[in-house]
Design a protein around this motif. Structure first.
Motif, PDB file in Angstrom:
ATOM      1  N   LEU A 119       0.899  -1.329  -0.072  1.00  0.00           N
ATOM      2  CA  LEU A 119       0.059  -0.025  -0.032  1.00  0.00           C
ATOM      3  C   LEU A 119       1.016   1.199  -0.052  1.00  0.00           C
ATOM      4  CD1 LEU A 119      -3.008   0.766   2.207  1.00  0.00           C
ATOM      5  CD2 LEU A 119      -1.370   2.181   2.161  1.00  0.00           C
ATOM      6  N   VAL A 120       1.880   1.376   0.879  1.00  0.00           N
ATOM      7  CA  VAL A 120       2.827   2.526   0.855  1.00  0.00           C
ATOM      8  C   VAL A 120       3.499   2.632  -0.312  1.00  0.00           C
ATOM      9  CG1 VAL A 120       4.788   3.170   2.096  1.00  0.00           C
ATOM     10  CG2 VAL A 120       3.236   2.127   3.322  1.00  0.00           C
ATOM     11  N   LYS A 121       3.846   1.419  -1.091  1.00  0.00           N
ATOM     12  CA  LYS A 121       4.449   1.527  -2.323  1.00  0.00           C
ATOM     13  C   LYS A 121       3.912   2.262  -3.362  1.00  0.00           C
ATOM     14  CE  LYS A 121       7.546  -1.530  -4.937  1.00  0.00           C
ATOM     15  NZ  LYS A 121       6.968  -1.336  -6.488  1.00  0.00           N
ATOM     16  N   VAL A 122       2.578   1.874  -3.383  1.00  0.00           N
ATOM     17  CA  VAL A 122       1.655   2.467  -4.470  1.00  0.00           C
ATOM     18  C   VAL A 122       1.546   3.829  -4.014  1.00  0.00           C
ATOM     19  CG1 VAL A 122      -0.823   2.436  -5.006  1.00  0.00           C
ATOM     20  CG2 VAL A 122       0.384   0.186  -4.803  1.00  0.00           C
ATOM     21  N   VAL A 123       1.267   4.176  -2.979  1.00  0.00           N
ATOM     22  CA  VAL A 123       1.024   5.869  -2.654  1.00  0.00           C
ATOM     23  C   VAL A 123       2.125   6.651  -2.774  1.00  0.00           C
ATOM     24  CG1 VAL A 123       0.369   7.137  -0.564  1.00  0.00           C
ATOM     25  CG2 VAL A 123      -0.931   5.402  -1.106  1.00  0.00           C
ATOM     26  N   VAL A 124       3.114   6.128  -2.521  1.00  0.00           N
ATOM     27  CA  VAL A 124       4.437   6.928  -2.445  1.00  0.00           C
ATOM     28  C   VAL A 124       4.762   7.221  -4.132  1.00  0.00           C
ATOM     29  CG1 VAL A 124       7.038   7.060  -2.186  1.00  0.00           C
ATOM     30  CG2 VAL A 124       5.521   6.444  -0.417  1.00  0.00           C
ATOM     31  N   GLU A 125       4.760   6.095  -4.847  1.00  0.00           N
ATOM     32  CA  GLU A 125       4.889   6.327  -6.108  1.00  0.00           C
ATOM     33  C   GLU A 125       3.861   6.981  -6.990  1.00  0.00           C
ATOM     34  OE1 GLU A 125       7.095   1.912  -6.899  1.00  0.00           O
ATOM     35  OE2 GLU A 125       5.172   2.093  -7.819  1.00  0.00           O
ATOM     36  N   ALA A 126       2.781   6.996  -6.642  1.00  0.00           N
ATOM     37  CA  ALA A 126       1.840   7.968  -6.918  1.00  0.00           C
ATOM     38  C   ALA A 126       2.195   9.317  -6.647  1.00  0.00           C
ATOM     39  CB  ALA A 126       0.381   7.679  -6.580  1.00  0.00           C
ATOM     40  N   TYR A 127       2.516   9.334  -5.466  1.00  0.00           N
ATOM     41  CA  TYR A 127       2.703  10.794  -4.794  1.00  0.00           C
ATOM     42  C   TYR A 127       3.908  11.624  -5.601  1.00  0.00           C
ATOM     43  CZ  TYR A 127       3.667  14.641  -1.261  1.00  0.00           C
ATOM     44  OH  TYR A 127       3.881  15.851  -0.804  1.00  0.00           O
ATOM     45  N   ASN A 128       4.977  10.729  -5.726  1.00  0.00           N
ATOM     46  CA  ASN A 128       6.004  11.037  -6.559  1.00  0.00           C
ATOM     47  C   ASN A 128       5.909  11.503  -7.859  1.00  0.00           C
ATOM     48  OD1 ASN A 128       7.759  11.209  -4.443  1.00  0.00           O
ATOM     49  ND2 ASN A 128       8.294   9.057  -4.480  1.00  0.00           N
TER      50      ASN A 128
END
Ligand SMILES: O=C(NC1CCCCC1)[C@H]([C@@H]1CCCCO1)n1c(-c2ccc(Cl)cc2)nc2cc(F)c(Cl)cc21
Length: 233
Positions: free
Chosen positions: A13-22
């Motif tokens: 979940l964190v990976k998906v959110v951080v990648e989208a955020y960046n």
């Protein structure tokens, strides 16, 4: 002492959110622009409205990657976006302001913003917030998750199914809490301080309409999208 562990699905979940955020970040060039030249109040106002307009578009794309967001009621998705866009703008501005810069750059940036046309009375609350965000030295995961938590605030106006939003927000809060414990073991209060910033953010955001309409320019022109999002015009 409870052993804190981030589960496999929480990591995903964190990976998906951080990648989208960046991926969905408006170019850092607003800081570079402000450091390069001194602009008039008109040019600064135009820069802000352009940056804020593009940031709202980026925010819409970002929310599509928040697990569960697209399963929410469609009107609730809009209510969450409208309700969090101003806070997300100030949070992003604070994060840009807090970026590590070569010596003296932050001072120049602060000076340029102080002289950008914003009324004096808003400087203190705005820079107090920016500096309190800076002092947290958030890693990018924390920044991405904090923005996500801001978007998933259940008590925004017109949200019908608050429980559904609460469930999504709790999922993010849980993984952020664990990350804070793991990232800042020496500071057990870190997670609480992080959430405390969201209260300061909401207070600062209350001023946004006045900050914009009191900008020292003759004509306050807003894009249609900003008229939707900001309480102006
Ligand atoms: O463009 C800005 N912020 C964007 C918004 C979208 C996301 C990225 C950052 C503005 C600039 C300020 C100078 C005049 C031109 O606007 N800005 C604000 C700001 C935002 C809201 C209001 Cl009502 C007043 C000021 N705080 C900033 C802090 C910063 F470090 C930098 Cl670089 C710029 C910042």
């Amino acid at each position: 002492k409870e052993k804190v562990e981030i589960t496999k699905e929480q990591q995903a979940l964190v990976k998906v959110v951080v990648e989208a955020y960046n991926r969905h970040q408006i170019p850092q060039d607003v800081a570079k622009k402000l450091l390069q030249d001194q602009y008039s109040a008109e040019e600064n106002f135009l820069l802000l409205t352009e940056m804020a307009t593009s940031q709202v578009q980026v925010l819409v794309e970002f929310t599509k990657n928040i697990p569960g967001f697209l399963s929410l009621d469609r009107e609730d998705q809009i209510a969450l976006l409208k309700g969090s866009a101003v806070e997300a703008m100030f949070l992003r501005s604070a994060q840009v302001f807090s970026k590590k810069m070569p010596n003296g750059h932050t001072e120049v940036l602060e000076e340029r913003i102080r002289k950008s046309g914003i009324s004096e009375e808003f400087m203190t609350p705005m820079f107090n917030f920016y500096k309190s965000i800076g002092e947290l030295h958030m890693v990018e995961e924390e920044q991405a998750l904090l923005t996500t938590i801001t978007i998933l605030t259940p008590d925004r106006p017109y949200v019908k199914d608050q429980q559904a939003v609460e469930r999504l927000q709790e999922t993010i809060l849980d993984v952020l809490r664990k990350m804070c414990v793991l990232q800042h073991p020496q500071d057990p209060q870190y997670f609480a301080r992080l959430l405390g910033r969201l209260t300061e953010l909401r207070t600062l955001s209350h001023y946004h309409a006045e900050m914009l309409t009191s900008w020292r320019v003759n004509d306050h022109k807003f894009t249609p999208l900003l008229c939707e999002i900001w309480d102006v015009q």
